[in-house]
Design an enzyme around this catalytic site. Sequence first.
Site, PDB file in Angstrom:
ATOM      1  N   GLY A 276       0.864  -1.003   0.032  1.00 49.43           N
ATOM      2  CA  GLY A 276       0.053   0.083   0.030  1.00 49.43           C
ATOM      3  C   GLY A 276       0.910   1.257  -0.103  1.00 49.43           C
ATOM      4  O   GLY A 276       0.828   2.172  -0.681  1.00 49.43           O
ATOM      5  N   MET A 278       5.000   2.663   1.492  1.00 48.44           N
ATOM      6  CA  MET A 278       6.287   2.468   2.416  1.00 48.44           C
ATOM      7  C   MET A 278       6.975   3.585   3.161  1.00 48.44           C
ATOM      8  O   MET A 278       7.124   4.422   2.410  1.00 48.44           O
ATOM      9  CB  MET A 278       7.240   1.588   1.199  1.00 48.44           C
ATOM     10  CG  MET A 278       8.532   1.382   1.759  1.00 48.44           C
ATOM     11  SD  MET A 278       8.554  -0.025   3.209  1.00 48.44           S
ATOM     12  CE  MET A 278       9.828   0.448   4.021  1.00 48.44           C
ATOM     13  N   GLU A 313       2.370   5.749   7.708  1.00 45.53           N
ATOM     14  CA  GLU A 313       3.793   6.009   7.460  1.00 45.53           C
ATOM     15  C   GLU A 313       4.236   6.965   7.987  1.00 45.53           C
ATOM     16  O   GLU A 313       5.596   6.876   8.415  1.00 45.53           O
ATOM     17  CB  GLU A 313       3.841   6.338   5.801  1.00 45.53           C
ATOM     18  CG  GLU A 313       2.879   5.237   4.943  1.00 45.53           C
ATOM     19  CD  GLU A 313       3.405   3.686   5.142  1.00 45.53           C
ATOM     20  OE1 GLU A 313       4.364   3.492   5.582  1.00 45.53           O
ATOM     21  OE2 GLU A 313       2.597   2.787   5.134  1.00 45.53           O
ATOM     22  N   GLU A 335       4.753  -2.083  13.062  1.00 40.87           N
ATOM     23  CA  GLU A 335       3.352  -2.168  12.471  1.00 40.87           C
ATOM     24  C   GLU A 335       2.242  -2.144  13.391  1.00 40.87           C
ATOM     25  O   GLU A 335       1.354  -1.377  13.014  1.00 40.87           O
ATOM     26  CB  GLU A 335       3.387  -3.604  11.474  1.00 40.87           C
ATOM     27  CG  GLU A 335       4.273  -3.590  10.254  1.00 40.87           C
ATOM     28  CD  GLU A 335       4.327  -2.397   9.373  1.00 40.87           C
ATOM     29  OE1 GLU A 335       3.374  -1.581   9.586  1.00 40.87           O
ATOM     30  OE2 GLU A 335       5.308  -2.062   8.637  1.00 40.87           O
TER      31      GLU A 335
HETATM   32 ZN   LIG Z   1       3.552   0.136   8.453  1.00 41.33          ZN
END
Ligand SMILES: [Zn+2]
Length: 873
Positions: A276, A278, A313, A335
Site C-alpha cells: 500500500g 512504504m 507511514e 506495524e
Molecule cells: Zn507500516
Amino acid sequence: MKRIFAVMTFLVLTISLAEAQRLPEIARPENYKLTFTPDLGSAKFEGDETLTIRVLKPTSEITLNAADIDFHDVTIASGGATQKAKVTPQKEHEMVVLGVAKPLAAGLATIHITYAGILNNEMRGFYLGKDDQGRKYAATQFEATDARRAFPSFDEPDYKATFDISVVADKGLATISNEKVVSDTPGPGDKHTVRFATTAKMSSYLAALVVGNFDYLEGQADGIPIRVYATTGKKEMGKFALEAAEYTLTYYDKYFAIKYPYGKLDLVGLPDFSAGAMENTGCITFRDVLLLIDEKQGSVDLKKTIATVITHEMAHQWFGDLVTMKWWDDVWLNEGFATWMESKPVEAWKPEWNLNLDDVSNTGGTLNVDSLANTRPIHQAADTPAQIQELFDGIAYGKAAAVLRMLESYLGEETFRAGVNAYLNQHKYANATAEDFWDAQANTSKKPVDKIMPTWVQQAGAPIVNVKVQCSGNSTSVALTQQRYYFDRAKFEAPNDQIWQIPLCLKGSSNDNSAPKCELLTKKEESFTLPGCSTWVLGNAGGAGYYRVGYQPEAVRALAKDAETKLTPAQRISLENDIWGSVRVGREPVGDYLAFAQGLQSDRNRAVLEDLLGGLGYIGRHLVNDNDRAEYRTWLIQLLAPAMKDVGWEPKPGEPDEQKALRARLFNALGYDARDPQAMAEARKIADKALADPSSVDHELAGGAFAIAALNAGPDFYNKVMAGLKNPKSPEEYYMYFFTLPEFSDPKLLQRTLDYAISHDVRSQDALQLVTGVLANPAGQQLAWDFIRQHWSELEKAGGPFASAQVVGATSVFCDPGLRDQVTEFFSAHKVAGAERTYKQSIERINNCVNLKTQQEPQLASWLGQHGNAGGQ
Ligand SMILES: [Zn+2]
C-alpha cells in the site's frame, strides 16, 4: 509498510526462497556512499559504492548481502593499504563473501565496489514501473530484504548507517531520495548528476530512490518542507494529501515530543507498487490511488483511507525509522504501533469521521483472525525472507494495534505517551526489542506492563471473558472466567490452560451515571462487585478490550433491548461482535443476532450500522439457503428502509461526511445484499449517468452503484465500463470501473474479466484482484476456481513471483466441503512459498463456515418463518 485490507487488498510482497542465514557479526557499516546510474531503456543500472565499515575483530573475509548483482571491481582499504578482494557469491543465501589476502585489522576499513544490477519488473529492490502515458520510471522498494538487490549491504535492520546517495539520471527526470538535494549538476554527457545530503543513521531497508517524470506540490509544517509527488500531470490531486501531511507532522512533533528527525518529507505516488505504502525515511512511497484524489468528487471513504495511510507511514518515521526493531521477529513493534497510531491525528483533524469507532470495529475483525486455531503469537521467530514476509499479517498489524489500544486505555493516555517518549529517547537512531518497549512503559507508569504484555505478545489466540451477574441487596456481584476462544467448537469446549492478564472495564445496567469500574483480571476466575442492582453488566465497557465477552442468554436479550438507549456507539459495536462470537460457537441461536439488529433499527450511527451490515451480509451469503433467500432479503429491506428514508437517496449539499458514508453503506446493503428493486434501479441510473459524464456524479455512491448495476447488466454495459477504464480522470475513477468487472452475473462476461486479468492491459499488482473478485462472486465462484487451476503457471507470475499467496487466502470464501477438498488437493500439489499459514487458515475458515451453516441453517429458517414477513419490531 502499510497493508491494504479493504477493497484494494494487499498483494503479498515478493518473497525469496533463500535459506535462513544471518550475517556473521564481524563488521558493522558506518556509511554508504552510493552512486546509481539507471538506464530505463535497457532496464539496467550501474552502481558505485564506497562502504565505510568498522571491523570488530581481525578478519580476511567480509560477508555482505547481495542478490542479482554483477560485481566488477572490489577493493578493501585498511591501515593505509588497499587490496583487491576476491568475490565469492553465495547465491542461495543472497550473500557474497569478499576475501582479502592480508587480514584486516580491527577498526575502520573502506570497501569500494563497482557493479551492475537490473531494474526488474517485480516491484522489489530497484525496479521499473510505467505511468499511464507509458513513460518509464525507476523506484525502490526494499522492505523487508530487497536492498541487497540495489547495493551490496549489511541488509539486516540492526546494521544502521548513514547514507550519501547520488544518482546520474537522464536530463529532465526528477530524482527523489531520503534527503534534500545538495547539488544538481549537468553531465556526464546529456545526463545530470544529483547528490543528496547525508542521511541520519538508518537501516538499509529504509533507503529510497525514485527517478522519472514527476511533478510536486509543496508545503511545510514546523519548518520541514513537505512535497507530494505525482506522475507528471497529476500533482493537483495531491492537495488533500499535502494538507493531511502538514497537519500530521505538527501533531506528531507534539505527541512524540521529538521533532521530526529528518531534513524534509516527500510523499511519492507510484502507479506500480506492490504494497500500500512504504515508510522510507523522508521519502514515503505510495500506490498512487492511496495518495492522489480529486478533492471535489472523491469519496469520504477514500479520503479516510488516504489520511490513515499517510498518518501510518508518518508514525513510522519515529516508530520504525528512528527506533527500529532489532530483528524482524518484533516487526509488530513497527506495524502494530503505526496501525494503532494512525487514527490519532485523523481523529484530531477530522473528529466528524468517528475513526475511534472504526478502531472498535477493526478489533472485532482482528479477533476473527485470532479465533482460528491456525493463528500465531504476535512475537514469532523468522529467519528466511519468506518467513519474514509472512509476518506482515493481520496479527502484526491489527492484533498488535488492538493490544496497544487496550494498554493505553489501562494506563491512561498521558502515561502511555510518556512511556512512548521515554522508549524513543532511549533508543533513537538505534534498535530495540519488545522487552525494551514494555520495560519503558512499566518504568514510567509503575504498573505491571512487563507482566501484562507477554501474555498478549508471546501466546497465540485471544480470550473470551464470560460474565455472570448476580444482584443481591444493593450490589451486583460479577463473576468472570477467562478461556481461549476458538471458532472451532471442539477446541473451544476442550480444556485449555492459557491465561491472559486482562485489563477490563465493567459497567452495569444500574450504573448510568458512574464511570466504568476498571480492573486487571489475572486469574482464570475472579469476582468483582458493582454498586446497585444490575440485570446486565458490560464486560468491555470502554470498547478498548482485545477480548470477547460471553454473556448469559438472558443478559443478551436484555442488552439488545437497552442497546439503543443505554449503550454508547462503541459499546454497541463491541456488543455486536460479542453476540456474533456467541452465535459462532453455538451459545446463541442466529435469531438472537437478528433480533439484536432489529433492536438497532432506529440507530443512525454510521460505524454501528457498518459493523452490523457486515454481519448481516455474512449471514445472507453463507447461512441463508435458497428456499429462504427471498424471505431474508425482504426482512433486510424492511430493516433498512427506514434508515435509508431518513438519510435520503440523494446526497444533500453541505451534509456531514458521516451521512454521505452511511448512505453509501445502506445503498450497498439494500442493492447488493437485499436486491431491493428501488436500490437496483437507482444504481443503474447513477452508473449510466457516470458513464455519460464521469464528472456528474460524486464517487461516494458511484463505486457501489456500478457493482450493483453489474448484477443484472449485459455486454453493452460491460463494454462501456471497459471503455471507461481507458481514460480515467483519477485513480479512484479507474478503480470504480475496474472493480465492476468481477461483479457481473453473466458467466460469459466473468470469463472476459478473468482473461483480461492476465492480459498486459492490467497492472501486475492489480491482476489477482480481478481473479479473487470473481472468486468472491457467487455467480463466478466455480468459473474462477477452474480458471485458477487452469492458469496457475501464469497467475503465479502475476503481481510479483509470490503474490499467489493472495489466491490461497481468497479461497477462504468457500463454504462447501467439495470445494474445500479441491482446494486441499490443488494446493498440496502446488505448494505456494510463504503461504503455509494462509493455506491452513483458508481450510479452517471453510470448515468453520460449513459447520456454522449446518448448525444454524434450520434455526435461521424457523426464525425467518416467524419474523420474516412481519418484519420491523
Ligand atoms: Zn507500516
